[in-house]
Scaffold this motif. Sequence first.
Motif, PDB file in Angstrom:
ATOM      1  N   TYR A 140     -25.615 -32.102  -3.089  1.00 60.28           N
ATOM      2  CA  TYR A 140     -25.510 -32.807  -4.373  1.00 60.28           C
ATOM      3  C   TYR A 140     -25.980 -31.938  -5.539  1.00 60.28           C
ATOM      4  O   TYR A 140     -25.839 -32.334  -6.692  1.00 60.28           O
ATOM      5  CB  TYR A 140     -26.325 -34.095  -4.342  1.00 60.28           C
ATOM      6  N   ALA A 141     -26.538 -30.781  -5.246  1.00 53.25           N
ATOM      7  CA  ALA A 141     -27.153 -29.954  -6.281  1.00 53.25           C
ATOM      8  C   ALA A 141     -26.227 -28.874  -6.820  1.00 53.25           C
ATOM      9  O   ALA A 141     -26.591 -28.177  -7.773  1.00 53.25           O
ATOM     10  CB  ALA A 141     -28.432 -29.298  -5.742  1.00 53.25           C
ATOM     11  N   ARG A 142     -25.026 -28.739  -6.223  1.00 52.08           N
ATOM     12  CA  ARG A 142     -24.131 -27.685  -6.715  1.00 52.08           C
ATOM     13  C   ARG A 142     -22.682 -27.978  -6.333  1.00 52.08           C
ATOM     14  O   ARG A 142     -22.381 -28.199  -5.157  1.00 52.08           O
ATOM     15  CB  ARG A 142     -24.521 -26.324  -6.147  1.00 52.08           C
ATOM     16  N   ASN A 143     -21.809 -28.016  -7.315  1.00 57.61           N
ATOM     17  CA  ASN A 143     -20.361 -28.161  -7.082  1.00 57.61           C
ATOM     18  C   ASN A 143     -20.038 -29.290  -6.101  1.00 57.61           C
ATOM     19  O   ASN A 143     -19.260 -29.126  -5.160  1.00 57.61           O
ATOM     20  CB  ASN A 143     -19.793 -26.837  -6.545  1.00 57.61           C
ATOM     21  N   ILE A 144     -20.613 -30.460  -6.351  1.00 55.33           N
ATOM     22  CA  ILE A 144     -20.452 -31.574  -5.426  1.00 55.33           C
ATOM     23  C   ILE A 144     -19.002 -32.054  -5.341  1.00 55.33           C
ATOM     24  O   ILE A 144     -18.529 -32.467  -4.284  1.00 55.33           O
ATOM     25  CB  ILE A 144     -21.415 -32.737  -5.802  1.00 55.33           C
TER      26      ILE A 144
ATOM     27  N   CYS B 207     -22.429 -24.541 -11.686  1.00 54.72           N
ATOM     28  CA  CYS B 207     -21.375 -25.359 -11.065  1.00 54.72           C
ATOM     29  C   CYS B 207     -20.000 -24.910 -11.571  1.00 54.72           C
ATOM     30  O   CYS B 207     -19.174 -25.740 -11.960  1.00 54.72           O
ATOM     31  CB  CYS B 207     -21.606 -26.842 -11.369  1.00 54.72           C
ATOM     32  N   SER B 208     -19.772 -23.623 -11.563  1.00 54.29           N
ATOM     33  CA  SER B 208     -18.542 -23.082 -12.155  1.00 54.29           C
ATOM     34  C   SER B 208     -17.288 -23.531 -11.419  1.00 54.29           C
ATOM     35  O   SER B 208     -16.221 -23.666 -12.032  1.00 54.29           O
ATOM     36  CB  SER B 208     -18.603 -21.558 -12.203  1.00 54.29           C
ATOM     37  N   LEU B 209     -17.380 -23.769 -10.117  1.00 55.83           N
ATOM     38  CA  LEU B 209     -16.213 -24.250  -9.377  1.00 55.83           C
ATOM     39  C   LEU B 209     -15.835 -25.653  -9.831  1.00 55.83           C
ATOM     40  O   LEU B 209     -14.663 -25.955 -10.061  1.00 55.83           O
ATOM     41  CB  LEU B 209     -16.492 -24.221  -7.873  1.00 55.83           C
ATOM     42  N   ASP B 210     -16.849 -26.521  -9.973  1.00 51.38           N
ATOM     43  CA  ASP B 210     -16.599 -27.873 -10.483  1.00 51.38           C
ATOM     44  C   ASP B 210     -16.084 -27.836 -11.919  1.00 51.38           C
ATOM     45  O   ASP B 210     -15.246 -28.646 -12.318  1.00 51.38           O
ATOM     46  CB  ASP B 210     -17.874 -28.717 -10.417  1.00 51.38           C
TER      47      ASP B 210
END
Length: 388
Positions: free
Chosen positions: A173-177, A261-264
């Motif tokens: 939950y802390a990165r790119n969820i 969270c660059s992917l998100d």
Amino acid sequence: LGLTCLSGFFHMKNKNFRISKSHKELIPPMPCHAKKNVMFLKTHKTASSTVLNIMFRFAERYKLTVALPADQLFHLGYPMTFVAHFVEGFETIGQNYNIMCNHLRFNPSEVKKVMAANTFYFSILRNPIPLLESSYIYYKNNVPAFRRSKNVKEFVASPTKYYHPADYRENIYARNIMWFDFGYNNNAEDDTKYTQAVLEEIERNFHLILIAEYFDESMILLKHALCWDLDDVIYFKLNSRSQDTVQRLSPESEEQIKAWCSLDWKLYLHFNQSFWRRIEETIGLEVLEKEVDHLRTRQKELMETCLSEQEAVRKDHIRNRALLPFQSGAADILGYNLRQDLDNRTLRTCQKMVMPELQYTSYLYSVQHPHKKRKGLGLPLLWTSGQE
């Protein structure tokens, strides 16, 4: 509010954005029939609990079969990658489910074992900046990276100080969820070729991606895509939290979240553009505005009919404990009080509009699988399936 305004302007700046034609110039829509085989990928902290309530009510209206989590679970194996046997009754029911909408980590080949070939697939995304802030508050006690940091500002200033690869499962939950929910590696390197391939694959797997910041517009777009009625997408906002638990972020923190969270962020920007392009090509902005007004008018009518306070209330002000939403972390998850003077039919309609996710899942499970042990909540039951 500022984030919402900024994201609204984003699509206007896009080079490829074209001013919508008048709805009179659009091709008249062909007659359609309501789609009843629908898979909703329920992403985290994206207003998806409200969408789930819409899906459950639609399923009940048409007596459809919902692919519910097996046994005592309330999610379809999450965070494990979905496999078909996570669905209650799959071994006997097979590919005869109409609706799937509980939390799962997307795995298209396994989902297709459960859902019909003509299933409509959709999901919803949210700006990763408020999304991470919301996740931090909601999962503060469950995520090691969040527990180790004092607040969200401290976490995003140096996330690798608190986010340890060894805690991968606990830290999702802390990165790119959102990237993770769609079935991809949320710790993958942000490589242009890789991210573009993922975005194209999501476009192939999903017919529609909605945007949480434009929830009413999303409901109108969904209504058109599924050929549903207006009342099918009317909602009361569920699983929201009190504003006093929202932490304000500085511009510096916002930029740090975009990088972390660059992917998100890429996922959100890509589908924010496609969302508005879809509206332009299928509805038109003029018609959209009128239908959003109709939705909000109808919503206001139902709130006046159903609710004693005309708005959501804090957890300690909810009179009926059977309607208490699940509480998590430092968030105060709001709920509703119903009017006391409702006739039985109206009361049942209103109850289902405000019913929290866990209670509704438990209830539907008892209806579809009456010989199975009902999912335990530790809360009073609003009603049993025998009372329906």
